[in-house]
Every structure is written in C-alpha cells, then in structure tokens.
Design a protein around this motif. Structure first.
Motif, short mmCIF file in Angstrom:
data_model
loop_
_atom_site.label_atom_id
_atom_site.label_comp_id
_atom_site.label_asym_id
_atom_site.label_seq_id
_atom_site.Cartn_x
_atom_site.Cartn_y
_atom_site.Cartn_z
N GLY A 176 -11.46 25.09 3.63
CA GLY A 176 -11.25 25.93 2.61
C GLY A 176 -11.15 27.17 2.97
O GLY A 176 -10.20 28.00 2.79
N ALA A 177 -11.61 27.68 4.07
CA ALA A 177 -11.60 28.99 4.57
C ALA A 177 -10.20 29.28 5.29
O ALA A 177 -9.70 30.54 5.43
CB ALA A 177 -12.41 29.19 5.93
N HIS A 178 -9.38 28.06 5.34
CA HIS A 178 -7.94 28.23 5.97
C HIS A 178 -7.10 28.11 4.82
O HIS A 178 -5.97 27.82 5.17
CB HIS A 178 -7.68 27.16 7.08
N ARG A 179 -7.53 28.12 3.82
CA ARG A 179 -6.80 28.12 2.37
C ARG A 179 -6.09 26.86 2.28
O ARG A 179 -4.96 26.71 1.81
CB ARG A 179 -5.63 29.24 2.46
N ILE A 180 -6.75 25.77 2.77
CA ILE A 180 -6.32 24.56 2.40
C ILE A 180 -7.15 23.88 1.59
O ILE A 180 -8.15 23.84 1.51
CB ILE A 180 -6.46 23.53 3.83
N ARG A 181 -6.36 23.39 0.39
CA ARG A 181 -7.05 22.83 -0.79
C ARG A 181 -7.16 21.33 -0.83
O ARG A 181 -6.11 20.74 -0.37
CB ARG A 181 -6.44 23.30 -2.10
N VAL A 182 -8.28 20.85 -0.95
CA VAL A 182 -8.45 19.26 -1.13
C VAL A 182 -9.13 18.93 -2.21
O VAL A 182 -10.01 19.34 -2.54
CB VAL A 182 -9.44 18.68 0.08
N ASN A 183 -8.23 17.97 -3.18
CA ASN A 183 -8.76 17.38 -4.38
C ASN A 183 -8.29 15.96 -4.47
O ASN A 183 -7.51 15.47 -3.51
CB ASN A 183 -7.90 18.17 -5.49
N THR A 184 -8.84 15.30 -5.54
CA THR A 184 -8.92 13.88 -5.71
C THR A 184 -8.15 13.70 -7.20
O THR A 184 -8.65 14.39 -8.04
CB THR A 184 -10.18 13.41 -5.92
N VAL A 185 -7.00 12.99 -7.02
CA VAL A 185 -6.59 12.44 -8.33
C VAL A 185 -7.26 11.17 -8.92
O VAL A 185 -7.14 10.25 -7.88
CB VAL A 185 -5.05 12.36 -8.46
N VAL A 186 -7.71 10.84 -9.88
CA VAL A 186 -8.84 9.66 -10.26
C VAL A 186 -7.81 8.85 -11.38
O VAL A 186 -7.84 9.14 -12.58
CB VAL A 186 -9.85 10.07 -10.73
N PRO A 187 -6.99 7.96 -11.06
CA PRO A 187 -6.17 7.14 -12.13
C PRO A 187 -7.01 6.25 -12.70
O PRO A 187 -8.26 5.65 -12.09
CB PRO A 187 -5.31 6.34 -11.18
N GLY A 188 -6.91 5.91 -13.98
CA GLY A 188 -7.48 4.69 -14.77
C GLY A 188 -6.73 3.48 -14.33
O GLY A 188 -6.13 3.53 -13.21
N TRP A 189 -6.48 2.97 -15.35
CA TRP A 189 -5.53 1.28 -14.85
C TRP A 189 -4.21 1.71 -15.07
O TRP A 189 -3.83 1.99 -16.39
CB TRP A 189 -6.11 0.34 -16.05
N ILE A 190 -3.56 1.95 -14.25
CA ILE A 190 -1.88 2.24 -13.98
C ILE A 190 -1.05 1.17 -14.07
O ILE A 190 -1.28 0.04 -13.28
CB ILE A 190 -1.77 3.08 -13.04
N MET A 191 0.19 1.10 -14.87
CA MET A 191 0.71 -0.22 -15.18
C MET A 191 1.82 -0.22 -14.11
O MET A 191 3.08 0.02 -14.34
CB MET A 191 1.15 0.03 -16.59
N THR A 192 1.22 -0.40 -12.76
CA THR A 192 2.34 -0.81 -11.72
C THR A 192 2.81 -2.15 -11.91
O THR A 192 2.19 -2.91 -12.64
CB THR A 192 1.75 -0.55 -10.29
N GLU A 193 3.77 -2.65 -11.21
CA GLU A 193 4.43 -3.90 -10.96
C GLU A 193 3.50 -4.86 -10.54
O GLU A 193 3.40 -5.90 -11.06
CB GLU A 193 5.95 -4.05 -10.40
N ARG A 194 2.67 -4.52 -9.58
CA ARG A 194 1.45 -5.25 -9.15
C ARG A 194 0.33 -5.42 -10.19
O ARG A 194 -0.06 -6.74 -10.31
CB ARG A 194 0.91 -4.70 -7.83
#
Length: 250
Positions: A176-194
């Motif tokens: 953070g001190a270097h202005r680098i942001r780190v976040n998590t995106v949390v998907p639910g059940w996503i309708m991919t082809e798999r």
C-alpha cells in the motif's frame, strides 16, 4: 445492457492468469474492449489461440502451467519483454474440481494448493517490483463464495479460496505504501461453460436460485465488470477488501 468505459484503463498493461476460458476469458475481453494492452497465461493452447484469434490478435498470450513457479516467472518475464512492466495483475486461474474429503491424499492436497493459491503469491512477487518502480498499480485476486456459503464437495478448493482473503489483506498492507492496491473479487456460482457442462443441472440451479436474493443466474461478464472497476482509477481508494458478485447468495 450498457456498461461503463473507464478512460484510465486505456493502454494499461494487464496480465490475466488462466485467461483462455470461463471467467478469465471474459476478463481478457473486457480489458481489451477498454483499450488496455492485455496479456494472459494459460496451459490450454487450443482455447488460448482461439481467444487470440477471436480478438484479432489484439491480446498477447504465453503458455504456462502455473503450478510450475519457474515457468510462471519465465512466462511473466516474457510478457514483460513484449509489453513492458505490468500495471494490473488479475490472479484468476483456478479449478474447482470436486473431491471427497475421505479420499484426499497429501499429494492431492498439495496439488490443489498449487493450482488454486500458490501461483497467486508468486505472480504478485514477480510483478510488484515493476509496479513499485512505476509508483503504483492494481492487483485483483479472484476468490470464491464457496467458503462463505460453507459449500461442500471440494474442501481443498474451499480452503485455498478462503486463503485468498488473507493473501489480499496482507499484500495490501505490504504494498500500500507504494500505491499498489490489492483486492479480491468474490464470485458466486458463475454460469461458465464448464459449470453448465459439469454441475448445472435443473435441480441444482433451482436450489441455488432459492439461495440468491436476485432471481437471475450470474454470467461471467459481471465478474469481469467488477474487475475492471477495481483496476481503474475510479477505485483509487479501494484496497484490502472483498467485492462480492454473488447476487446476494446466502
């Protein structure tokens, strides 16, 4: 449906792991549509080449089995030589293979950690020095709602995905001190082809709909849109947090 354009993403150099199919491919397409310079890693050569062709060669690709950290570092170095230092890293690659907890061996457990978690840290370790030199950057780790829901059938996967939360939090503090942001995106059940091919039976879908606040199934594009936001200057004060894309699943 109309989506936002983020001027700050134009010409940003973006790396996506596991970018050949599913959520990863949607993320690659979304960044390319913003005018970003996109490179992705994947071990599926056919799907990767098909995506590059679909996007008329507007994105770059380097083959890599992310379980091999030496190969990961080499592939990231190769993309850097062609694209320049990374501005945005999206740690997307994972596989939610089902397994019975009674049959898990130490070797299988370690392979699941290598597939779903370990490469995220080493990708960050590899690209962060360039972000530090540039004065900032954005890292988005893809988590999963599976462990929030106490989902069963894949304990090694759920454990790895819960650890993404810890990785995000600690690296947000480190960088953070270097202005680098780190976040998590949390998907639910996503309708991919798999998902549709392997597990999305009519009965399973109805049970899942009953757990969501919203009635619609979630397409991969909505995960990609959250990733775009967190990578853009619009999210300049967002770090160390989870951003849910799960339709209010409980």
């Amino acid at each position: 449906m109309s989506f936002a354009i983020y001027p700050s993403l134009k010409d940003r150099r973006v790396i996506v792991t596991g970018g050949a199919s599913g959520i990863g491919a949607e993320i690659v397409k979304a960044f390319a549509a913003q005018g970003a310079r996109v490179g992705f890693l994947d071990r599926d050569l056919d799907a990767s080449n098909a995506l590059v062709a679909e996007l008329d060669g507007a994105v770059d690709f380097e083959p890599c089995d992310l379980r091999d950290i030496g190969a990961l570092r080499g592939a990231l170095g190769t993309l850097r030589s062609r694209m320049g230092p990374t501005d945005v890293l999206v740690n997307n690659a994972a596989r939610d293979d089902r397994h019975d907890w009674r049959e898990v061996t130490p070797e299988y457990w370690d392979e699941r950690m290598a597939t779903n978690l370990r490469h995220m840290f080493f990708a960050i370790q590899t690209v962060a020095p360039g972000m530090i030199d540039a004065g900032g950057g954005a890292i988005v780790n893809i988590g999963s709602n599976s462990w929030w829901e106490a989902g069963g059938g894949f304990p090694a996967y759920a454990t790895a995905k819960s650890a993404v939360h810890g990785l995000t939090r600690t690296m947000a503090r480190e960088l953070g001190a270097h202005r680098i942001r780190v976040n998590t995106v949390v998907p639910g059940w996503i309708m991919t082809e798999r998902q549709k091919t392997l597990w999305a039976s009519p009965e399973a879908l109805e049970r899942h709909r009953a757990r969501q606040c919203l009635p619609d199934l979630i397409e991969p594009v909505y995960v990609a849109r959250m990733v775009l936001f967190l990578s853009s200057d619009d999210a300049a004060m967002c770090t160390a947090n989870n951003y849910m894309v799960e339709a209010g699943s409980i």
